[in-house]
Design an enzyme around this catalytic site. Structure first.
Site, PDB file in Angstrom:
ATOM      1  N   ALA A   1      15.665  64.536 -27.270  1.00  0.00           N
ATOM      2  CA  ALA A   1      14.489  63.908 -26.672  1.00  0.00           C
ATOM      3  C   ALA A   1      14.793  62.416 -26.498  1.00  0.00           C
ATOM      4  CB  ALA A   1      13.293  64.111 -27.582  1.00  0.00           C
TER       5      ALA A   1
ATOM      6  N   GLY B   1      16.639  68.262 -28.780  1.00  0.00           N
ATOM      7  CA  GLY B   1      15.919  68.812 -27.632  1.00  0.00           C
ATOM      8  C   GLY B   1      16.858  69.451 -26.613  1.00  0.00           C
TER       9      GLY B   1
ATOM     10  N   GLU C   1      17.536  72.781 -27.859  1.00  0.00           N
ATOM     11  CA  GLU C   1      16.323  73.601 -27.719  1.00  0.00           C
ATOM     12  C   GLU C   1      16.153  74.099 -26.284  1.00  0.00           C
ATOM     13  OE1 GLU C   1      14.062  70.426 -29.861  1.00  0.00           O
ATOM     14  OE2 GLU C   1      13.038  72.163 -30.707  1.00  0.00           O
TER      15      GLU C   1
ATOM     16  N   GLU D   1      17.491  66.167 -35.895  1.00  0.00           N
ATOM     17  CA  GLU D   1      16.136  65.596 -36.027  1.00  0.00           C
ATOM     18  C   GLU D   1      15.774  65.174 -37.450  1.00  0.00           C
ATOM     19  OE1 GLU D   1      16.885  68.287 -34.308  1.00  0.00           O
ATOM     20  OE2 GLU D   1      15.711  68.414 -32.463  1.00  0.00           O
TER      21      GLU D   1
END
Ligand code: NAI
Length: 670
Positions: free
Chosen positions: A66, A112, A115, A137
């Site tokens: 992210a 992310g 993911e 994370e």
């Protein structure tokens, strides 16, 4: 018109979605990247191709996660949750496209980015030996939030998925394939052909093996959750690092049902994003970036000669060789070199799995007891005993043997660079390179310049530090530089407390409860009480009324800490024998230790040892292991309230003495 994504439908009907985030050298999932992707998926839903391949057009990897820079702009938990749920919906739509979807990964697929890949039917990865895949994370005080906590469990099974997310470790493509995180690996030249084959053959998608499914049952989850928390509690306290505990709770409570689990994930990550721990860990991430970015120059240094093969010299030599520098090692005692090479061999064995790479590391490191190769080295690093005269004599003797362009460096932990270079013919090429012990674990190197150091040599020294994968902290030459100077009053305060009757264990526990990795007494024993004494003697004029008798006594009796088996503690197999029963520390003791350190951090800045306050925090976090979730000593003071820090220092000054006088620099932060 898209800014970040390139869309191309080839003649076979395959759709290639290539991410190339504008104005950035790396791909991250910013809001605008995700918004564009959502619009592209709208089109693909209306007019599905025969297959969709998501890939990167950057050379720096697939997607790094992210966009952390956008975290600070979020206006509260609700806004964060809405954004996370939006991304959940987007990834669900990718997962439900009626055609095969492939994440074609070359290089980093993190957080992310991973993911996004998990929402695709297949993850096809270009083979490399580097560790490029993982969920980092947890190191930012959060856990995966774009569906990763659910999909990873579904694909890998809870055990492997929790291990990956809780540790934040990175895997090579082969390791990721072994646990089922990715579907296939291929050489770069074969990757597109392999992708087309997957679209035409549609092999079954990977799922966790059947025998692992029973873990989804609630009683198993409760039992395993308790067990996982017990393991985590040995590494991180819940009040300091809540994210791993939230991650375990999520799985225990919702691991059986996808829909509820996705919603719970969104709630949990949005709450975590606003904890001070996450904010400070993000700050530490940016501090790391700041130090990493201090040199963009390619390092001209390819070879190093290390003088002194003791604790530090041996470790510096091993590290440099691991990082592809050709290294020669010299010591006045020949017998010292053999164990130094053995130490290096054990580091190489731990870090290098490929036999060829391992062999090359061994070949790069050579003994040179008499220093015959010194004239070939691009940098010469002195790491002999911490004695001014011994160092001066050595440096003056070797100077004429160096190549004219070579940097001459010292690993002194406390002596002024000026004092060492005073009699050199070329003081302009002399710098301090202060590595920390243990070299393979502490990322910081203080790079110290004297008034005579030439800027080019200084910059080359900084780029050398980056080249060997360490974080450079540029410092002015003052006794103790940043890290030792700031640690000294903290360690001395621990000794004052001991003299007043506090137990050793109570003092160490006070620091650990604050979040330090090791208590000050154990730290002194580990550094070596002779070295601790040496540093504090050199810093004496900065340490009003410092009482060094305890240290002097220990050194006189040969109790130097872990290296002699006894210091304040007795050591058994490298571990201190600590009493199980001891008085629990109160707030005052914690505050004394911490504020002694925090106040000196400000004094260090006021002395202009580094250029800004962030560099002080970076130095203490990366060089001394200061509780990262607190963001550094200055950040801690800001968060606690500078006024409250000054008030408490004033109270301590009245009660305990002048050493607690608040530094004047605090006034500027009010
Ligand atoms: P050490 O005592 O383990 O090793 C020093 C080595 O230098 C010995 O092997 C000795 O035989 C050799 N030596 C002494 N004089 C020599 C000469 N003239 N020529 C060649 N070799 C010579 O010391 P340690 O702990 O490795 O410290 C070395 C330097 O690193 C010191 O300046 C120290 O302040 C600094 N330092 C130490 C740290 C630690 O935790 N031990 C941390 C950071 C810096």
């Amino acid at each position: 018109m898209t800014k970040h994504w390139h869309i191309e439908k080839d003649i076979s009907g395959l759709c290639w979605l290539s991410l190339d985030k504008t104005d950035s050298t790396t791909n991250v999932l910013s809001n605008s990247v995700l918004k564009e992707l959502s619009e592209l998926i709208d089109h693909l839903e209306l007019d599905p191709p025969i297959g969709v391949i998501i890939r990167s057009n950057k050379t720096t990897g697939f997607v790094l996660g992210a966009d952390i820079t956008e975290f600070g702009a979020l206006n509260g938990i609700e806004e964060a949750e809405a954004l996370v749920l939006n991304t959940h919906r987007l990834f669900d739509r990718i997962e439900n496209l009626p055609c095969p979807t492939i994440a074609l990964i070359e290089g980093f697929a993190l957080g992310g980015g991973l993911e996004l890949a998990l929402a695709c039917d297949y993850r096809l990865v270009v083979m490399t030996d580097s560790r490029t895949i993982g969920f980092p994370e947890i190191q930012l005080g959060i856990h995966p939030g774009f569906g990763g906590t659910v999909r990873s469990v579904r694909i890998l099974g809870a055990l492997a998925a929790m291990d990956l997310m809780l540790s934040g470790k990175m895997l090579t493509p082969q390791q990721a394939l072994n646990i089922g995180l990715i579907s296939y690996v291929a050489d770069r030249s074969q990757i597109e052909t392999k992708a087309r084959q997957l679209v035409s053959h549609k092999p079954p998608r990977k799922k966790a093996p059947l025998y692992l499914r029973f873990i989804r049952l609630k009683p198993c989850r409760i039992w395993l959750g308790r067990h996982l928390k017990k393991i985590i509690s040995k590494r991180a306290r819940q009040e300091h690092y809540p994210a791993p505990y939230s991650l375990i709770d999520l799985w225990v409570q919702h691991g059986g049902s996808d829909t509820e689990a996705y919603h719970a994930e969104a709630k949990s990550i949005s709450r975590l994003l606003f904890t001070t721990t996450a904010k400070n860990l993000v700050r530490v991430y940016f501090l790391r970036q700041k130090l990493s970015g201090l040199s963009e120059l390619a390092s001209p240094i390819q070879s190093a000669h290390i003088i002194g093969a003791g604790v530090m010299g041996a470790n510096i030599a091993a590290w440099c060789s691991l990082k592809k520098i050709i290294v020669t090692v010299q010591d006045s005692k020949k017998v010292i070199i053999e164990p130094a090479l053995k130490k290096a061999a054990s580091l190489f064995k731990r870090r290098l799995k490929d036999p060829k790479t391992l062999d090359s590391a061994h070949k790069r490191l050579r003994p040179d007891p008499e220093g015959k190769m010194i004239g070939d080295a691009d940098i010469v690093i002195e790491a002999i005993i911490e004695q001014l005269d011994a160092k001066k004599v050595l440096l003056e003797n070797i100077e004429q043997d160096l190549k004219s362009t070579a940097i001459l460096a010292t690993n002194t932990s406390s002596i002024d660079i000026e004092q060492l270079s005073g009699n050199l013919v070329h003081p302009e090429r002399f710098v301090g390179l202060h590595f920390f012990n243990p070299v393979d674990r502490l990322p910081l190197v203080e790079v110290i310049r004297s008034d005579s150091t030439n800027t080019k040599y200084f910059e080359d020294a900084i780029s050398f530090v980056r080249h060997i994968d360490k974080l450079p902290l540029p410092c002015r030459s003052v006794p103790g530089f940043v890290v030792n100077r700031v640690l000294a009053p903290y360690m001395l305060e621990a000794l004052y407390a001991y003299q007043e009757g506090y137990q050793l264990e109570t003092i160490d526990e006070a620091a650990i409860q604050f979040g330090m990795p090791t208590g000050p007494i154990e730290l002194a024993d580990r550094v070596g009480l002779d070295i601790a004494l040496n540093v504090t003697q050199i810093l004496r004029d900065k340490l009003p009324n410092a009482n060094l008798e305890l240290l002097i006594d220990k050194v006189k009796t040969g109790n130097l800490g872990v290296k002699t088996g006894k210091g304040f503690y007795t050591f058994d197999g490298g571990r201190p024998k600590k009493k199980k029963e001891y008085a629990k520390p109160g707030i005052e003791l914690k505050d004394r230790l911490v504020l002694a350190l925090v106040n000196e951090a400000m004094a260090c800045f006021e002395d202009k040892v580094v250029e800004d306050l962030d560099l002080i925090d970076a130095g203490i976090v990366f060089g001394a292991g200061f509780a990262p979730f607190r963001g550094g000593p200055i950040q801690y003071a800001r968060e606690r309230g500078v006024k409250s820090v000054i008030d408490q220092l004033n109270l301590f000054e009245e009660k305990l003495g002048i050493r607690f006088k608040p530094n004047e620099g605090w006034q500027k932060l009010i």
